[in-house]
Design an enzyme around this catalytic site. Structure first.
Site, PDB file in Angstrom:
ATOM      1  N   HIS A   1       0.873  -1.188   0.000  1.00  0.00           N
ATOM      2  CA  HIS A   1       0.000   0.000   0.000  1.00  0.00           C
ATOM      3  C   HIS A   1       0.909   1.237   0.000  1.00  0.00           C
ATOM      4  CE1 HIS A   1      -3.451   2.456   0.647  1.00  0.00           C
ATOM      5  NE2 HIS A   1      -3.666   2.263   1.940  1.00  0.00           N
TER       6      HIS A   1
ATOM      7  N   HIS B   1      -2.463  -2.347  -9.849  1.00  0.00           N
ATOM      8  CA  HIS B   1      -3.500  -1.793  -8.975  1.00  0.00           C
ATOM      9  C   HIS B   1      -4.707  -2.715  -8.965  1.00  0.00           C
ATOM     10  CE1 HIS B   1      -6.228   1.072  -7.077  1.00  0.00           C
ATOM     11  NE2 HIS B   1      -5.117   1.648  -6.643  1.00  0.00           N
TER      12      HIS B   1
ATOM     13  N   ASP C   1       2.130   5.528  -6.441  1.00  0.00           N
ATOM     14  CA  ASP C   1       3.393   5.550  -5.701  1.00  0.00           C
ATOM     15  C   ASP C   1       4.619   5.650  -6.601  1.00  0.00           C
ATOM     16  OD1 ASP C   1       2.534   5.435  -3.001  1.00  0.00           O
ATOM     17  OD2 ASP C   1       1.905   3.369  -3.335  1.00  0.00           O
TER      18      ASP C   1
HETATM   19  N1  ACO Z   1       5.036  -6.386 -10.251  1.00  0.00           N
HETATM   20  C1  ACO Z   1       4.982  -7.589 -10.855  1.00  0.00           C
HETATM   21  N2  ACO Z   1       3.864  -8.297 -10.963  1.00  0.00           N
HETATM   22  C2  ACO Z   1       2.750  -7.776 -10.459  1.00  0.00           C
HETATM   23  C3  ACO Z   1       2.725  -6.527  -9.837  1.00  0.00           C
HETATM   24  C4  ACO Z   1       3.926  -5.816  -9.732  1.00  0.00           C
HETATM   25  N3  ACO Z   1       3.986  -4.626  -9.160  1.00  0.00           N
HETATM   26  N4  ACO Z   1       1.462  -6.234  -9.439  1.00  0.00           N
HETATM   27  C5  ACO Z   1       0.717  -7.278  -9.805  1.00  0.00           C
HETATM   28  N5  ACO Z   1       1.495  -8.221 -10.415  1.00  0.00           N
HETATM   29  C6  ACO Z   1       1.052  -9.503 -10.937  1.00  0.00           C
HETATM   30  C7  ACO Z   1       0.995 -10.506  -9.802  1.00  0.00           C
HETATM   31  O1  ACO Z   1       2.203 -11.185  -9.616  1.00  0.00           O
HETATM   32  C8  ACO Z   1      -0.117 -11.405 -10.277  1.00  0.00           C
HETATM   33  O2  ACO Z   1       0.386 -12.242 -11.267  1.00  0.00           O
HETATM   34  P1  ACO Z   1      -0.099 -13.789 -11.346  1.00  0.00           P
HETATM   35  O3  ACO Z   1      -1.578 -13.716 -11.601  1.00  0.00           O
HETATM   36  O4  ACO Z   1       0.710 -14.311 -12.461  1.00  0.00           O
HETATM   37  O5  ACO Z   1       0.218 -14.367 -10.006  1.00  0.00           O
HETATM   38  C9  ACO Z   1      -1.084 -10.446 -10.946  1.00  0.00           C
HETATM   39  O6  ACO Z   1      -0.276  -9.369 -11.408  1.00  0.00           O
HETATM   40  C10 ACO Z   1      -2.160  -9.908 -10.012  1.00  0.00           C
HETATM   41  O7  ACO Z   1      -1.514  -9.353  -8.865  1.00  0.00           O
HETATM   42  P2  ACO Z   1      -2.095  -9.354  -7.416  1.00  0.00           P
HETATM   43  O8  ACO Z   1      -1.014  -9.058  -6.434  1.00  0.00           O
HETATM   44  O9  ACO Z   1      -2.913 -10.583  -7.178  1.00  0.00           O
HETATM   45  O10 ACO Z   1      -3.099  -8.121  -7.536  1.00  0.00           O
HETATM   46  P3  ACO Z   1      -3.828  -7.399  -6.347  1.00  0.00           P
HETATM   47  O11 ACO Z   1      -4.981  -6.713  -6.937  1.00  0.00           O
HETATM   48  O12 ACO Z   1      -4.052  -8.343  -5.217  1.00  0.00           O
HETATM   49  O13 ACO Z   1      -2.705  -6.378  -5.815  1.00  0.00           O
HETATM   50  C11 ACO Z   1      -1.257  -4.569  -5.702  1.00  0.00           C
HETATM   51  C12 ACO Z   1      -2.627  -5.053  -6.177  1.00  0.00           C
HETATM   52  C13 ACO Z   1      -1.059  -4.946  -4.229  1.00  0.00           C
HETATM   53  C14 ACO Z   1      -1.204  -3.066  -5.828  1.00  0.00           C
HETATM   54  C15 ACO Z   1      -0.163  -5.219  -6.574  1.00  0.00           C
HETATM   55  O14 ACO Z   1      -0.287  -4.763  -7.903  1.00  0.00           O
HETATM   56  C16 ACO Z   1       1.226  -4.947  -6.030  1.00  0.00           C
HETATM   57  O15 ACO Z   1       1.693  -5.698  -5.150  1.00  0.00           O
HETATM   58  N6  ACO Z   1       1.928  -3.900  -6.532  1.00  0.00           N
HETATM   59  C17 ACO Z   1       3.218  -3.542  -6.011  1.00  0.00           C
HETATM   60  C18 ACO Z   1       3.065  -2.770  -4.696  1.00  0.00           C
HETATM   61  C19 ACO Z   1       2.528  -1.386  -4.910  1.00  0.00           C
HETATM   62  O16 ACO Z   1       2.949  -0.656  -5.790  1.00  0.00           O
HETATM   63  N7  ACO Z   1       1.587  -0.999  -4.043  1.00  0.00           N
HETATM   64  C20 ACO Z   1       0.965   0.337  -4.067  1.00  0.00           C
HETATM   65  C21 ACO Z   1      -0.432   0.268  -4.620  1.00  0.00           C
HETATM   66  S1  ACO Z   1      -1.178   1.861  -4.724  1.00  0.00           S
HETATM   67  C22 ACO Z   1      -1.515   2.217  -3.129  1.00  0.00           C
HETATM   68  O17 ACO Z   1      -1.831   1.376  -2.353  1.00  0.00           O
HETATM   69  C23 ACO Z   1      -1.434   3.567  -2.702  1.00  0.00           C
END
Ligand code: ACO
Length: 380
Positions: free
Chosen positions: A221, A266, A317
């Site tokens: 987050h 996201h 971010d």
């Molecule tokens: N880098 C690489 N792969 C990613 C990323 C990333 N940043 N984000 C998502 N994916 C991939 C996952 O590995 C997953 O792949 P799979 O289906 O092959 O396993 C798929 O995309 C879906 O990802 P999830 O983590 O299940 O998506 P979710 O909706 O649960 O999570 C989140 C969203 C937490 C923002 C995720 O994209 C992430 O971890 N991003 C990196 C952290 C980040 O930037 N957080 C800030 C978000 S904005 C905020 O909160 C203010």
């Protein structure tokens, strides 16, 4: 028996809100019906905090009154002031924010009341105090006195003054102000949901904000903005003479190893996060005027690589990291800066929850053993 859960509550509508709305397919964000593209650059953080907390865009008299309330309410209480040196010496920035906001409730005259007028006053005080706490924490850990606040400055300009020790340029203050506008609210994100769960027990606003701060801290987050910068710094320090060229191979390797790249992806947006559009532009502008645009060019390269490899877009971010860096904000204060802005949204959500409350208590799917026979300790 309960239904199968939606992992991470994806697509679950957990609350009704009139505060903000996202169209994830079109990449649009609205605060109380106003498009973020219109608000960015043409509204101030104080106007947006008022809009969220008090229900409508302020007129000039209302805005002046609210600004006076912020100035009057921003002095930290005695308990915060007396414990600050010890907290600054022993806790990291987000842990310290959690502690300091919790301690601040002791000196808030409305602490024990959840009545709407008391909540409005507390929301303004919490919004006013958060930048003061971040700057005071930074001064305390550096072993110096806090720079006195300047009541003639905007919240953003005063924050930069207190953090950096010198008055910011008008453009730097404007850019930080726009960042605060962009981060102020975002529907049922994790920290806001935590605040609403806490508020729905009829707990108080400070408790709800402490829950939100603890939730914002995590790297999935709000903690992601700091991790973005750490990632760029790591590539730059090992990337040889051309760190921009190093971004592609390093990022591809990390993705290949199954790592997540901070600042991308996201839950709700399926296209570009509209906040990232403005942050990218501001990062480019600050980079150009800084005389060293390496981190901006590295960011553009990373954006290109992550999109080519995974089809993922930058979230709020990603470019916030380099904007804060070019503004001279220490990297470990990036997430506290996020909290300075999101305080407006959290407090507005607490008020909205209290105004039409029902305990938030979802069900769970039981996946453990059943019908086991308990064996006395002496027999095990
Ligand atoms: N880098 C690489 N792969 C990613 C990323 C990333 N940043 N984000 C998502 N994916 C991939 C996952 O590995 C997953 O792949 P799979 O289906 O092959 O396993 C798929 O995309 C879906 O990802 P999830 O983590 O299940 O998506 P979710 O909706 O649960 O999570 C989140 C969203 C937490 C923002 C995720 O994209 C992430 O971890 N991003 C990196 C952290 C980040 O930037 N957080 C800030 C978000 S904005 C905020 O909160 C203010």
């Amino acid at each position: 028996m309960a239904d199968k859960p939606s992992k991470g509550l994806a697509d679950v509508v957990a609350a009704s809100t009139a505060l903000s709305d996202i169209d994830g397919q079109a990449g649009r964000l609205f605060y109380r019906g106003y498009d973020i593209h219109q608000l960015a650059g043409s509204s101030t953080f104080e106007e947006i905090a008022y809009l969220l907390q008090r229900g409508s865009a302020p007129g000039l008299g209302e805005l002046n009154g609210y600004r006076a309330e912020l100035v009057a309410g921003r002095t930290p209480g005695a308990l915060v002031t007396s414990t600050l040196p010890q907290i600054a010496a022993s806790q990291g920035p987000m842990e310290a924010m959690r502690s300091l906001v919790s301690l601040a409730s002791a000196d808030d005259p409305d602490e024990s009341s959840n009545a709407a007028p008391a909540n409005e006053r507390k929301a303004a005080r919490l919004t006013a105090q958060q930048p003061i706490l971040v700057a005071a924490y930074h001064a305390a850990r550096e072993g110096r006195e806090s720079v006195p606040a300047d009541p003639s400055l905007s919240l953003a300009a005063n924050f930069l003054l207190q953090l950096r020790g010198t008055p910011p340029s008008a453009r730097d203050a404007e850019i930080l102000d726009t960042c605060l506008v962009l981060h102020a609210d975002h529907t049922m994100n994790a920290s806001t949901f935590a605040a609403r769960v806490c508020a729905a027990t009829l707990s108080d606003m400070h408790s709800a904000v402490v829950a939100a701060l603890g939730t914002l801290k995590g790297p999935l987050h709000g903690g992601a903005n700091e991790q973005v910068m750490r990632g760029l710094e790591a590539i730059r320090s090992t990337g040889g003479s051309d760190p921009v060229a190093a971004v592609g191979p390093v990022t591809r390797d990390r993705l290949g190893a199954g790592e997540k790249i901070m600042g991308f992806g996201h839950r709700v947006y399926k296209t570009e996060d509209p906040r990232a559009t403005h942050l990218r532009q501001m990062s480019g502008e600050l980079a150009a005027s800084s005389g060293d645009d390496t981190y901006y060019r590295m960011s553009r390269q990373m954006e290109e690589t992550v999109f080519a490899e995974k089809g993922l877009y930058p979230n709020v971010d990603f470019y916030a990291a380099t904007v804060y860096h070019y503004l001279g904000i220490p990297t470990d204060l990036f997430t506290p800066v996020f909290s300075v802005s999101r305080m407006a949204g959290w407090t507005a959500h607490v008020m909205e929850q209290h105004a039409d409350n029902r305990l938030i208590r979802p069900d769970s799917e039981y996946i453990g053993d059943r019908d086991l026979t308990w064996v006395a300790l002496s027999e095990r």
